[in-house]
Design a protein around this motif. Structure first.
Motif, short mmCIF file in Angstrom:
data_model
loop_
_atom_site.label_atom_id
_atom_site.label_comp_id
_atom_site.label_asym_id
_atom_site.label_seq_id
_atom_site.Cartn_x
_atom_site.Cartn_y
_atom_site.Cartn_z
N GLY A 13 99.23 -52.55 14.08
CA GLY A 13 98.48 -51.47 13.44
C GLY A 13 98.15 -50.38 14.45
N LEU A 17 92.16 -54.24 16.70
CA LEU A 17 91.31 -54.90 15.72
C LEU A 17 90.35 -55.88 16.38
N ILE A 20 88.83 -62.27 14.78
CA ILE A 20 88.44 -62.95 13.55
C ILE A 20 87.91 -64.32 13.92
N LEU A 52 100.63 -56.16 11.39
CA LEU A 52 99.21 -56.48 11.38
C LEU A 52 98.45 -55.19 11.15
N THR A 53 97.64 -55.17 10.10
CA THR A 53 96.85 -53.98 9.78
C THR A 53 95.45 -54.40 9.35
N ARG A 54 94.57 -53.42 9.26
CA ARG A 54 93.23 -53.64 8.73
C ARG A 54 93.20 -53.00 7.35
N GLU A 55 92.71 -53.78 6.39
CA GLU A 55 92.53 -53.27 5.03
C GLU A 55 91.12 -53.64 4.61
N THR A 57 87.68 -54.90 5.06
CA THR A 57 87.10 -55.79 6.07
C THR A 57 88.02 -56.96 6.37
N ASN A 58 89.28 -56.86 5.98
CA ASN A 58 90.26 -57.91 6.24
C ASN A 58 91.30 -57.46 7.25
N GLN A 59 91.80 -58.43 7.99
CA GLN A 59 92.99 -58.20 8.80
C GLN A 59 94.14 -58.82 8.02
N CYS A 125 95.65 -62.49 4.34
CA CYS A 125 94.45 -61.66 4.54
C CYS A 125 93.34 -62.57 5.05
N GLU A 128 87.35 -60.24 8.73
CA GLU A 128 86.90 -60.06 10.11
C GLU A 128 85.55 -60.74 10.29
#
Length: 130
Positions: A13, A17, A20, A52-55, A57-59, A125, A128
Motif C-alpha cells: 500500500g 500500516l 495488527i 496489502l492495503t488499508r480499508e 480500520t482493516n488491513q 481483512c 487494526e
C-alpha cells in the motif's frame, strides 16, 4: 516460486500500516496456505499478485492467481473442512477451512471469489489494533 517458474508480484500500500494484534505463527500459516493454493491452482497463469492495503480500520491482503478459478457451483463450499470439489491438486481439503477459522479468531474475514478476467482471489481483512 522462482524454482517453479511462478512470478510473485507484491504491491504494498501507499502508507506504512500500524501493527495488527494477533498470533504471528497462525497468521503466517494463513498466508503460506493461501500462497501455496495460488501456486497449486494457478494453472498456466504462472503468476500470483499479492497486495496489502488499508480499508477503513482493516488491513486487507489480497492474493490472486491467474488459473481457471473456482467453479461457481463450488464457491459456497470451498471453506468447508475436507472439501476438494473437482480439484485434482494435492492436499487434504482442510487448509482453507483452517485459514477461515484463524482469520475469524483474529476478528477478521476470509473470502474467496473468482477474479474478473479469470483466476481466483482471496481477500483477508484483519482489524487494526485499537
Amino acid at each position: 516460486f522462482r524454482q517453479e517458474g511462478i512470478e510473485l508480484r507484491y504491491e504494498p500500500g501507499e502508507e506504512i500500516l500500524p501493527p495488527i494484534s494477533g498470533d504471528p505463527e497462525r497468521l503466517k500459516q494463513v498466508f503460506c496456505n493461501v500462497l501455496d493454493n495460488a501456486a497449486k491452482h494457478g494453472g498456466a497463469g504462472r503468476r500470483i499478485d499479492a497486495s496489502l492495503t488499508r480499508e477503513g480500520t482493516n488491513q486487507v491482503v489480497r492474493v490472486r492467481d491467474y488459473g481457471p478459478g473456482v467453479p461457481a457451483a463450488e464457491l459456497p463450499y470451498v471453506k468447508q473442512k475436507f472439501y476438494k470439489g473437482s480439484s485434482k491438486a494435492r492436499g487434504s481439503g482442510i487448509g482453507l477451512a483452517v485459514c477461515d477459522e484463524i482469520v475469524r479468531l483474529h476478528g477478521g474475514t476470509f473470502d474467496i471469489a473468482n477474479a474478473e478476467g479469470g483466476g481466483a482471489v482471496v481477500t483477508i481483512c484483519i482489524p487494526e489494533k485499537e
